[in-house]
Design a protein around this motif. Structure first.
Motif, PDB file in Angstrom:
ATOM      1  N   GLY A 103       0.977   5.005  -4.768  1.00  0.00           N
ATOM      2  CA  GLY A 103      -0.184   4.553  -5.423  1.00  0.00           C
ATOM      3  C   GLY A 103      -1.089   4.914  -4.175  1.00  0.00           C
ATOM      4  O   GLY A 103      -2.328   5.085  -3.842  1.00  0.00           O
ATOM      5  N   ARG A 104      -0.567   4.368  -3.180  1.00  0.00           N
ATOM      6  CA  ARG A 104      -1.867   5.036  -2.058  1.00  0.00           C
ATOM      7  C   ARG A 104      -2.081   5.805  -1.650  1.00  0.00           C
ATOM      8  O   ARG A 104      -3.572   6.012  -1.423  1.00  0.00           O
ATOM      9  CB  ARG A 104      -1.014   3.809  -0.710  1.00  0.00           C
ATOM     10  CG  ARG A 104      -0.911   2.340  -0.866  1.00  0.00           C
ATOM     11  CD  ARG A 104      -0.334   1.817   0.434  1.00  0.00           C
ATOM     12  NE  ARG A 104       0.934   1.310   1.412  1.00  0.00           N
ATOM     13  CZ  ARG A 104       1.722   0.753   0.413  1.00  0.00           C
ATOM     14  NH1 ARG A 104       1.380  -0.254  -0.165  1.00  0.00           N
ATOM     15  NH2 ARG A 104       2.710   0.539   1.184  1.00  0.00           N
ATOM     16  N   ALA A 105      -0.839   6.788  -1.867  1.00  0.00           N
ATOM     17  CA  ALA A 105      -1.299   8.385  -1.883  1.00  0.00           C
ATOM     18  C   ALA A 105      -2.003   9.390  -2.316  1.00  0.00           C
ATOM     19  O   ALA A 105      -3.315   9.761  -2.663  1.00  0.00           O
ATOM     20  CB  ALA A 105       0.102   8.924  -1.428  1.00  0.00           C
ATOM     21  N   VAL A 106      -2.356   8.615  -3.832  1.00  0.00           N
ATOM     22  CA  VAL A 106      -2.712   9.376  -5.164  1.00  0.00           C
ATOM     23  C   VAL A 106      -3.985   8.760  -4.417  1.00  0.00           C
ATOM     24  O   VAL A 106      -5.285   9.139  -5.120  1.00  0.00           O
ATOM     25  CB  VAL A 106      -2.101   8.871  -6.217  1.00  0.00           C
ATOM     26  CG1 VAL A 106      -2.291   7.145  -7.024  1.00  0.00           C
ATOM     27  CG2 VAL A 106      -2.473  10.361  -7.752  1.00  0.00           C
ATOM     28  N   ARG A 107      -4.172   7.121  -4.636  1.00  0.00           N
ATOM     29  CA  ARG A 107      -6.148   6.671  -4.086  1.00  0.00           C
ATOM     30  C   ARG A 107      -6.167   7.308  -3.151  1.00  0.00           C
ATOM     31  O   ARG A 107      -7.530   7.811  -3.480  1.00  0.00           O
ATOM     32  CB  ARG A 107      -5.523   5.112  -3.598  1.00  0.00           C
ATOM     33  CG  ARG A 107      -6.017   4.690  -4.614  1.00  0.00           C
ATOM     34  CD  ARG A 107      -5.917   2.998  -4.556  1.00  0.00           C
ATOM     35  NE  ARG A 107      -5.433   2.191  -6.044  1.00  0.00           N
ATOM     36  CZ  ARG A 107      -4.217   1.797  -6.927  1.00  0.00           C
ATOM     37  NH1 ARG A 107      -2.956   2.580  -6.415  1.00  0.00           N
ATOM     38  NH2 ARG A 107      -4.813   1.026  -7.424  1.00  0.00           N
TER      39      ARG A 107
END
Length: 308
Positions: free
Chosen positions: A198-202
């Motif tokens: 989730g952090r990566a895709v944000r």
């Protein structure tokens, strides 16, 4: 196991269970909450990002070694699942025992989450503490931190980790559909991996990375439908985590991939939940003028979210 007062204080400061003032992202709650522990004489290197009044001097660091070791022992007694791994990483750094406990901290996290932990192990304690504060969940009545994704993009190694993590996720889902990894409903990713992704895709959505559309075009339909005729999913958790990321930083191509996932799924409840998310995504996409009209030349504009 009963913690000593200073070890208990470290636990509270590293897990956010105490109401200390936070000066994120200038100084961690850890540093702010331990003011006065040392000699009062502070020396920092030029360019140190920590405000001088909150920096821990050497005397303070030496006083923290024993309680930090105590806290690591406490957390590794089956409490990582409760408090998460980042508090343990901070305590391990204070105690100087990274090498001794890294495998134990990473146990059961999943390879993608472990890769994020390995990145953090290369950072100093203050940066680890700031990361832990930035990414931990907050109660509904507490104002969320703003600018976290932008801040992550400036951390050493984090943008590269984001791409590698998402590529690893795509490879895993493809292997599940090819039969290389046995299919288990909702088990494609651990809870920690889903949070890291989730952090990566944000971050990738915020930066509108050119490699992201193709990756999401394969990943999202892949996590939305089982490789069998079952109505289950490889990872409902990751699908909705990416959808939540799009509520903050949508791009036309990403929204198209999410629509493809909606069409692919056989799960009766997933389209209904995605439809609610599309209603929140559409106005945000319209406001992202820098990306709203950057469709590839061969992209068919057929989904309602990208026809504005």
């Amino acid at each position: 196991m009963n913690l000593s007062p200073l070890a208990q204080r470290l636990l509270q400061l590293t897990t956010g269970t105490v109401n200390d003032p936070s000066y994120w992202s200038d100084a961690s709650q850890l540093s702010v909450g331990l003011v006065g522990l040392g000699s009062g004489r502070v020396q920092v290197d030029d360019g140190d990002p920590i405000p001088v009044r909150y920096a821990l001097d050497e005397q303070a660091r030496q006083r923290l070694v024993a309680p930090a070791r105590e806290l690591v022992e406490f957390l590794l007694e089956d409490r990582i699942r409760i408090y998460g791994p980042f508090a343990a990483l901070v305590a391990a750094g204070l105690a100087g025992i990274d090498a001794d406990v890294r495998a134990k901290i990473a146990e059961g996290q999943g390879p993608i989450a472990v890769a994020e932990l390995e990145l953090l192990l290369g950072w100093d304690v203050e940066r680890r503490a700031l990361f832990a504060e930035a990414v931990r969940g907050r109660p509904d009545h507490v104002t969320p931190l703003h600018g976290v994704t932008e801040w992550l993009g400036g951390l050493p190694g984090y943008p590269d980790f984001a791409r590698t993590a998402l590529e690893a996720a795509g490879t895993r889902v493809a292997a599940i559909h090819a039969g290389g990894i046995p299919y288990r409903a909702e088990k494609a990713f651990t809870r920690e991996e889903t949070a890291a992704l989730g952090r990566a895709v944000r971050l990738a959505l915020l930066k509108d990375e050119p490699w992201l559309p193709d990756l999401l075009g394969e990943l999202l339909p892949g996590v939305a439908v089982a490789p069998t005729q079952a109505k289950t999913l490889p990872s409902q958790g990751l699908l909705f985590e990416v959808a939540r990321a799009m509520e903050e930083y949508p791009t036309p191509e990403a929204v198209s991939a999410l629509y493809a996932a909606r069409r692919a799924t056989r799960h009766a409840g997933v389209p209904l939940q995605l439809d609610r998310k599309f209603k929140r995504i559409e106005p945000v996409l319209a406001d992202r003028r820098e990306v709203a009209f950057l469709l590839a030349a061969d992209t068919a504009i057929t989904d309602p979210s990208i026809t504005r």
